[in-house]
Design a protein around this motif. Structure first.
Motif, PDB file in Angstrom:
ATOM      1  N   ILE C   7       0.839  -1.201   0.000  1.00  0.00           N
ATOM      2  CA  ILE C   7       0.000   0.000   0.000  1.00  0.00           C
ATOM      3  C   ILE C   7       0.875   1.253   0.000  1.00  0.00           C
ATOM      4  O   ILE C   7       0.645   2.191  -0.767  1.00  0.00           O
ATOM      5  CB  ILE C   7      -0.947   0.007   1.222  1.00  0.00           C
ATOM      6  CG1 ILE C   7      -2.018  -1.068   1.057  1.00  0.00           C
ATOM      7  CG2 ILE C   7      -1.608   1.375   1.401  1.00  0.00           C
ATOM      8  CD1 ILE C   7      -2.910  -1.258   2.263  1.00  0.00           C
ATOM      9  N   PHE C  10       2.579   1.745  -3.256  1.00  0.00           N
ATOM     10  CA  PHE C  10       1.560   2.218  -4.199  1.00  0.00           C
ATOM     11  C   PHE C  10       1.343   3.721  -4.043  1.00  0.00           C
ATOM     12  O   PHE C  10       1.304   4.476  -5.024  1.00  0.00           O
ATOM     13  CB  PHE C  10       0.259   1.447  -3.944  1.00  0.00           C
ATOM     14  CG  PHE C  10      -0.928   1.946  -4.722  1.00  0.00           C
ATOM     15  CD1 PHE C  10      -1.078   1.628  -6.060  1.00  0.00           C
ATOM     16  CD2 PHE C  10      -1.905   2.744  -4.111  1.00  0.00           C
ATOM     17  CE1 PHE C  10      -2.175   2.085  -6.779  1.00  0.00           C
ATOM     18  CE2 PHE C  10      -2.997   3.205  -4.820  1.00  0.00           C
ATOM     19  CZ  PHE C  10      -3.128   2.867  -6.165  1.00  0.00           C
ATOM     20  N   LYS C  11       1.243   4.149  -2.780  1.00  0.00           N
ATOM     21  CA  LYS C  11       1.010   5.578  -2.532  1.00  0.00           C
ATOM     22  C   LYS C  11       2.195   6.426  -3.014  1.00  0.00           C
ATOM     23  O   LYS C  11       2.009   7.483  -3.611  1.00  0.00           O
ATOM     24  CB  LYS C  11       0.762   5.816  -1.026  1.00  0.00           C
ATOM     25  CG  LYS C  11      -0.589   5.309  -0.570  1.00  0.00           C
ATOM     26  CD  LYS C  11      -0.990   5.846   0.798  1.00  0.00           C
ATOM     27  CE  LYS C  11      -0.086   5.376   1.897  1.00  0.00           C
ATOM     28  NZ  LYS C  11      -0.675   5.505   3.240  1.00  0.00           N
ATOM     29  N   LYS C  14       2.226   6.819  -6.691  1.00  0.00           N
ATOM     30  CA  LYS C  14       1.073   7.521  -7.246  1.00  0.00           C
ATOM     31  C   LYS C  14       1.233   9.032  -7.070  1.00  0.00           C
ATOM     32  O   LYS C  14       0.491   9.821  -7.618  1.00  0.00           O
ATOM     33  CB  LYS C  14      -0.209   7.065  -6.519  1.00  0.00           C
ATOM     34  CG  LYS C  14      -0.832   5.834  -7.140  1.00  0.00           C
ATOM     35  CD  LYS C  14      -1.591   6.233  -8.399  1.00  0.00           C
ATOM     36  CE  LYS C  14      -2.247   5.033  -9.042  1.00  0.00           C
ATOM     37  NZ  LYS C  14      -3.064   5.434 -10.189  1.00  0.00           N
ATOM     38  N   LYS C  15       2.224   9.391  -6.241  1.00  0.00           N
ATOM     39  CA  LYS C  15       2.414  10.800  -5.931  1.00  0.00           C
ATOM     40  C   LYS C  15       3.264  11.447  -7.013  1.00  0.00           C
ATOM     41  O   LYS C  15       4.341  10.951  -7.334  1.00  0.00           O
ATOM     42  CB  LYS C  15       3.123  10.921  -4.578  1.00  0.00           C
ATOM     43  CG  LYS C  15       2.537  11.941  -3.673  1.00  0.00           C
ATOM     44  CD  LYS C  15       3.300  11.988  -2.375  1.00  0.00           C
ATOM     45  CE  LYS C  15       2.977  10.818  -1.463  1.00  0.00           C
ATOM     46  NZ  LYS C  15       3.717  10.868  -0.196  1.00  0.00           N
ATOM     47  N   PRO C  16       2.798  12.532  -7.574  1.00  0.00           N
ATOM     48  CA  PRO C  16       3.572  13.146  -8.660  1.00  0.00           C
ATOM     49  C   PRO C  16       4.995  13.529  -8.235  1.00  0.00           C
ATOM     50  O   PRO C  16       5.923  13.394  -9.011  1.00  0.00           O
ATOM     51  CB  PRO C  16       2.758  14.395  -8.993  1.00  0.00           C
ATOM     52  CG  PRO C  16       1.389  14.119  -8.496  1.00  0.00           C
ATOM     53  CD  PRO C  16       1.548  13.225  -7.319  1.00  0.00           C
ATOM     54  N   GLU C  94       1.698  12.787   5.569  1.00  0.00           N
ATOM     55  CA  GLU C  94       0.391  12.239   5.960  1.00  0.00           C
ATOM     56  C   GLU C  94      -0.246  13.133   7.027  1.00  0.00           C
ATOM     57  O   GLU C  94      -1.456  13.354   7.024  1.00  0.00           O
ATOM     58  CB  GLU C  94       0.553  10.826   6.521  1.00  0.00           C
ATOM     59  CG  GLU C  94       1.121   9.836   5.522  1.00  0.00           C
ATOM     60  CD  GLU C  94       0.066   8.942   4.902  1.00  0.00           C
ATOM     61  OE1 GLU C  94      -1.125   9.186   5.135  1.00  0.00           O
ATOM     62  OE2 GLU C  94       0.444   8.014   4.161  1.00  0.00           O
TER      63      GLU C  94
END
Lengths: 337, 243, 291
Positions: C7, C10-11, C14-16, C94
């Motif tokens: 996870i 993945f995060k 996915k972050k530019p 976060e």
């Protein structure tokens, strides 16, 4: 929106299997908080707070901003460690059974912040996995459908409106089908329709899904409409706890009367059967305390006595009480500033 | 005054003239008879070397310079008349003392544009050698002086010392074996002066492993040792190979 | 744990901002490659000044291995910034976004959560280094070809045989990975204390810059404490590009001059990682999540 898409037929997914099976359904007290305190350096945010929430309660947690509601809810979610006191959820100590307990808890804490760079579906999927359940894409889509976000499932959350984020936050809180739901100021930032939707959803979750819900608010009216039991706290301390019906008892209505001739009206009241009800006379008018049922007879009596009433307002004592706390604190705040 | 001088010279005994002259001639002829003239010896050596039109030699090179850490490496040396010479390392880079020229003896004797001077005899590795100095005649020559230590019997250069205008003095010591007939050495030890090598640490971002650095010797002589194991002689070397 | 790591990875991807690093590295590497392609000789002349007078260099000095050496030497000073960009964001980001409180209320222990976050950030640094390997080493090998490697140190030049270089790069990359993860763990540690990622990123970079400057300055005062800076050990990868020598002073191909020192440096870095991650866990476990 929510009312048009109730969570009916949502039995399709596998609830998370709790290995220790600590949660018993016939348990009465779902939350039991004893002498809970939290000290932040100088500030005592929560002060020896005790309360309990029973199964299938919609428990209103009322207090103005800064009263200690969020701190308490964060302690219930292990975000903040208590300075003192104990928390039991589902009959077990929260700290020693944290993992098992949290599998059965869903929460929206303040703003429903989510990963803005991910889509709604991705967000939901991540939190489902983190809660220990694996849902197929179809099941996740069903979840989004329930909160009316299926159409926007593939959009990045950064493009969502505040209301959509709130709904996604709820979907995230509910995705693992928790028994206990903690909602911290769930209507903050919502428009009237959004507030109504949220209210309906909470009622539906309680009545149809038999969820235990703790909902915090700084608005009495909001709690009054959804909660069966409630707690008012101020500056970290419990002021009052009980069933909403009890607390909103009809005997406890305050009537504020405005007339053309205050002195004459007061004299009439003092000579009548209502003299015991009189509590205060000041510039704003004459205040009396009586049961709700007495109010029509009292107005008839005033007319008979040819008192020219320019205004009459009956409100709950609870509301009065709450307003007093609020205004008192506002004075303090104003003074501080 | 003049008269006085004349008188003095006039009274030098004639016999003295004769003795001087005779001894001079004796000395001259004896040296000429015992030793070939320097130029001639050099020519003979060159003639021997001229038998080789080209070669490819394989061998090993060892670099012994304080600031160069290079493993012993396999090399190939290419030579083509008149003065093409190249040492190539197998699989890797090579740092060779400037001018492959100096490593190849033929090129020392390339031109006829020098004066050979006899500088006596000596020994190298217990072998008697003639010492001959070569002085270039052209002003522009990079080489200022070359001293050759020639084994007269075998017509082999045992040692050569070259002083250049810009790059100091190079010594070349040669050992011969199987290919002595061709005038080609089995081993060449090349020694030379080196300059300091220093780069700022800020540029290199050195890894300091905490070990103490040994004091570098003051003597800045560098050495390159090439041991040839085999020559392929006169089988043709293309210009491509030597590039 | 595995699920959580997936996870987190993945995060990250996915972050530019994650891709800024990859683009930055591509840009730096391309610039170095271009510069060396067009004007490499000048650089060589600089490195070999003092040698060029006496020696003639044979072979292809500017080859893929050499280019990669320059790239690593340049990049490994700047890549920590790119590593910090992600590692220092792991928790602080976060907190800033408001998702930390949601994560911490999930039925996962804070230790597991933090470890999976750290491992995920390490996966990112591995990806970053693989990227450097692909474009810095393999692409350079493709463009410039291969030959022996010249390693110019401040007081010596090391010549490595062409067939004795590649394995050294594998070791160097592994070591560099350890160095970068150390930076990551430092950023990660700072990340625990902040509620936005800028502070930890700046803090991490400041520590590295200050320590690097102190390590590079040849001032006796710092010479003695230098061994205690982790930045001193971060360039240990260069230790792989030196050879052992025989008693006669011959370099031996296929050897590492001071392997114990390199391993000790690796140990020091590893100890730092354990310390920073351990400290992060200890602090985070007691931390009240107020964001």
């Amino acid at each position: 929106m929510l009312s048009s898409s109730p969570f009916r037929g949502r039995r399709g997914f596998t609830p998370y299997l709790c290995p220790a099976v600590i949660i018993q359904h016939n348990m009465n007290s779902i939350i039991k908080v004893s002498h809970l305190s939290k000290q932040f350096k100088e500030l005592k945010a929560v002060d020896a707070l005790s309360f309990s929430v029973n199964e299938v309660d919609v428990y209103g947690f009322l207090g103005q901003n800064g009263a200690g509601k969020s701190t308490t809810i964060r302690m219930l979610l292990t975000l903040i460690a208590p300075t003192d006191g104990t928390i039991e959820l589902f009959g077990y100590n929260l700290l020693s059974h944290r993992k098992e307990i949290l599998q059965q808890v869903g929460a929206v804490i303040e703003r429903p912040d989510l990963y803005k760079y991910l889509t709604g579906l991705e967000n939901l999927s991540i939190f489902a996995k983190m809660s220990g359940i694996k849902l197929s894409k179809q099941q996740l889509m069903e979840q989004l459908e329930l909160v009316g976000l299926a159409q926007r499932a593939s959009s990045k959350v950064r493009t969502y409106s505040q209301g959509m984020k709130q709904r996604l936050g709820l979907a995230v809180a509910l995705v693992h089908d928790p028994k206990l739901i903690l909602l911290d100021e769930p209507t903050n930032g919502l428009d009237p329709q959004g507030i109504a939707d949220m209210r309906n959803l909470i009622l539906m979750l309680s009545r149809e899904r038999k969820k235990t819900i703790l909902v915090s608010s700084h608005l009495l009216s909001e709690i009054e409409q959804i909660a069966n039991r409630m707690l008012i706290i101020d500056r970290g301390k419990k002021l009052v706890e009980g069933s909403v019906d009890e607390l909103f008892h009809p005997d406890e209505t305050i009537v504020l009367l405005e007339t053309t001739d205050k002195i004459r009206t007061e004299a009439i009241i003092r000579q009548s059967n209502y003299s015991n009800a009189l509590i205060n006379v000041d510039a704003s008018g004459i205040e009396l305390k009586m049961s709700k049922e007495q109010v029509p007879a009292f107005t008839r009596f005033l007319i008979e006595q040819q008192v020219e009433v320019t205004g009459i307002n009956a409100r709950h004592t609870l509301e009065d009480y709450f307003l007093k706390i609020t205004t008192a604190n506002q004075h303090v705040e104003a003074y501080k500033n | 005054m003049n008269y006085q001088l004349y008188r003095t010279s006039y009274f030098v005994p004639r016999t003295s003239y004769l003795v001087l002259l005779t001894s001079y001639f004796i000395l001259l002829t004896s040296s000429l008879l015992a030793q070939a003239p320097a130029a001639e010896l050099v020519k003979k050596v060159k003639a021997k070397l001229d038998k080789v039109n080209d070669y490819v030699a394989t061998g090993k090179m060892k670099t012994d310079v304080v600031f160069i850490k290079a493993p012993i490496s396999n090399i190939k040396a290419y030579y083509k008349k008149p003065n093409k010479f190249q040492v190539k390392r197998d699989g890797g880079l090579s740092l060779l003392p400037k001018g492959g020229v100096s490593i190849n003896i033929s090129s020392l004797l390339l031109t006829d544009d020098y004066t050979a001077i006899n500088a006596g005899n000596g020994t190298i590795d217990n072998l008697p050698v003639r010492i001959i100095k070569l002085l270039p005649l052209t002003e522009t020559s990079e080489v200022v002086l070359t001293t050759l230590y020639i084994d007269e019997k075998a017509l082999l250069i045992r040692k050569a010392s070259t002083t250049t205008k810009d790059n100091g003095t190079y010594d070349m010591q040669l050992s011969f074996g199987k290919y002595a007939d061709w005038g080609l050495p089995d081993k060449v030890i090349f020694s030379f002066n080196t300059k300091d090598y220093k780069l700022p640490k800020g540029v290199t971002l050195e890894y300091d492993d905490g070990s103490k650095k040994p004091e570098l010797p003051k003597n800045k002589k560098g050495k390159v040792e090439i041991t040839y194991s085999a020559y392929v002689i006169n089988k043709g070397v293309s210009d491509e190979m030597i590039k | 744990m595995w699920k959580l790591i997936k996870i987190e990875v993945f995060k990250i991807f996915k972050k530019p901002r994650t891709y800024i690093a990859f683009i930055a590295i591509w840009a730096i590497v391309s610039l170095i490659q271009l510069a060396l392609y067009v004007d490499g000789q000048k650089y060589i002349d600089f490195v070999l000044s003092g040698v060029n007078d006496t020696f003639k260099v044979g072979g292809k000095i500017i080859n893929g291995y050499f280019v990669c050496f320059i790239i690593l030497q340049t990049l490994l000073i700047h890549v920590p910034l790119l590593v910090a960009l992600v590692s220092a964001d792991m928790v602080a980001g976060e907190a800033n976004m408001g998702t930390l409180r949601l994560l911490v209320t999930k039925p996962q222990s804070r230790t597991t959560l933090l470890l999976s976050k750290f491992i995920a950030s390490s996966v990112y640094t591995i990806a970053l280094l693989l990227w450097i390997a692909v474009i810095g080493l393999f692409l350079s090998m493709f463009i410039f070809g291969t030959d022996g490697l010249i390693n110019a140190k401040s007081d010596q030049i090391i010549l490595l045989n062409a067939n004795d270089v590649f394995w050294r790069y594998l070791c160097a990359f592994a070591f560099a990975e350890l160095a970068l993860i150390t930076v990551g763990s430092l950023g990660f540690f700072f990340s625990i204390f902040a509620e936005n990622s800028l502070g930890p990123i700046v803090a991490t970079m400041s520590v590295i810059i200050v320590f690097t400057i102190l390590s590079t300055l040849e001032i006796p005062l710092f010479e003695s404490v230098k061994q205690y800076f982790f930045t001193t050990h971060m360039i240990g990868w260069k230790g792989f590009f030196e050879m052992k020598q025989t008693a006669e002073g011959d370099s031996i191909p296929g050897t590492i001059r001071n392997l114990p020192a390199v391993l000790r440096s690796a140990g020091v870095l590893l100890a730092h990682i354990v310390f920073f991650v351990g400290a992060s866990i200890v602090v985070f476990k007691r931390k009240d999540v107020l964001s």
